[in-house]
Scaffold this motif. Sequence first.
Motif, PDB file in Angstrom:
ATOM      1  N   PRO A  62     -41.381   2.958 -17.874  1.00  0.00           N
ATOM      2  CA  PRO A  62     -42.120   3.972 -18.826  1.00  0.00           C
ATOM      3  C   PRO A  62     -43.097   4.557 -17.765  1.00  0.00           C
ATOM      4  O   PRO A  62     -43.557   5.573 -17.906  1.00  0.00           O
ATOM      5  CB  PRO A  62     -42.805   3.127 -19.732  1.00  0.00           C
ATOM      6  N   ASP A  63     -43.442   3.965 -16.640  1.00  0.00           N
ATOM      7  CA  ASP A  63     -44.564   4.419 -15.704  1.00  0.00           C
ATOM      8  C   ASP A  63     -43.752   5.350 -14.519  1.00  0.00           C
ATOM      9  O   ASP A  63     -44.589   6.006 -13.559  1.00  0.00           O
ATOM     10  CB  ASP A  63     -45.225   3.375 -14.985  1.00  0.00           C
TER      11      ASP A  63
ATOM     12  N   GLU B  52     -42.848   5.897 -24.294  1.00  0.00           N
ATOM     13  CA  GLU B  52     -43.055   4.938 -25.369  1.00  0.00           C
ATOM     14  C   GLU B  52     -41.826   4.493 -25.878  1.00  0.00           C
ATOM     15  O   GLU B  52     -41.654   3.207 -26.416  1.00  0.00           O
ATOM     16  CB  GLU B  52     -43.970   5.865 -26.602  1.00  0.00           C
TER      17      GLU B  52
ATOM     18  N   ARG C 167     -40.836   1.782 -23.769  1.00  0.00           N
ATOM     19  CA  ARG C 167     -41.780   0.516 -24.017  1.00  0.00           C
ATOM     20  C   ARG C 167     -41.380  -0.322 -25.037  1.00  0.00           C
ATOM     21  O   ARG C 167     -41.195  -1.532 -24.927  1.00  0.00           O
ATOM     22  CB  ARG C 167     -43.230   0.968 -23.908  1.00  0.00           C
TER      23      ARG C 167
END
Length: 188
Positions: A121-122, A155, A158
């Motif tokens: 997600p990063d 999101e 995640r």
Amino acid sequence: VRLGVRETVVVLVMTAVYALLGAIQGTGFFADDIAQTHLVNYWLFMMTLSIVGMALATHFTERKQLEQQLSRRLRHRDVMERITQISLNSASIEELLGRVLDEMLTVFNADRAYFLYSCDPDAPSWSVPMERTRPEWPGAFARGMVIPMTPETAEVFRELLASTKPLPYGPAASRCIPAAVAEQFSVR
């Protein structure tokens, strides 16, 4: 004909009403029951019928649920067996992954199946290094796309990374596919 709990209650209520009406009108099995026992026989009959009826309905409902659960488990086992055979008979990792994606298209009757990279997600972007699609549904791999990471997609990643089981997405599920991805790839 197997009746569920709801149907059994309806049959019991109908039987109770007809028997009671017959007793009031002086006809049927309980015709003399009002005068002789003040409907004690009627109530004993209805209690026995209710207990047996509900026990049988509960038994058959539980049996049906167990049969459905067994069917799901057998289907899962068959899929896992096919994937095991694919892994044993594949000459390379690319062939293995491609054949597993083909199997997923078949098993889920899907328009597309893919592996994505990276599920971070990063990360600034993500891509699809391998996928299989129906001819009418080209995906990211066919387009050679590197897709920018949006907050919505991050999101979703995640949620997927935090989960220990599959998460359903789509109109029938509680989770939605990110709007940009759904629009870009015509996901329904």
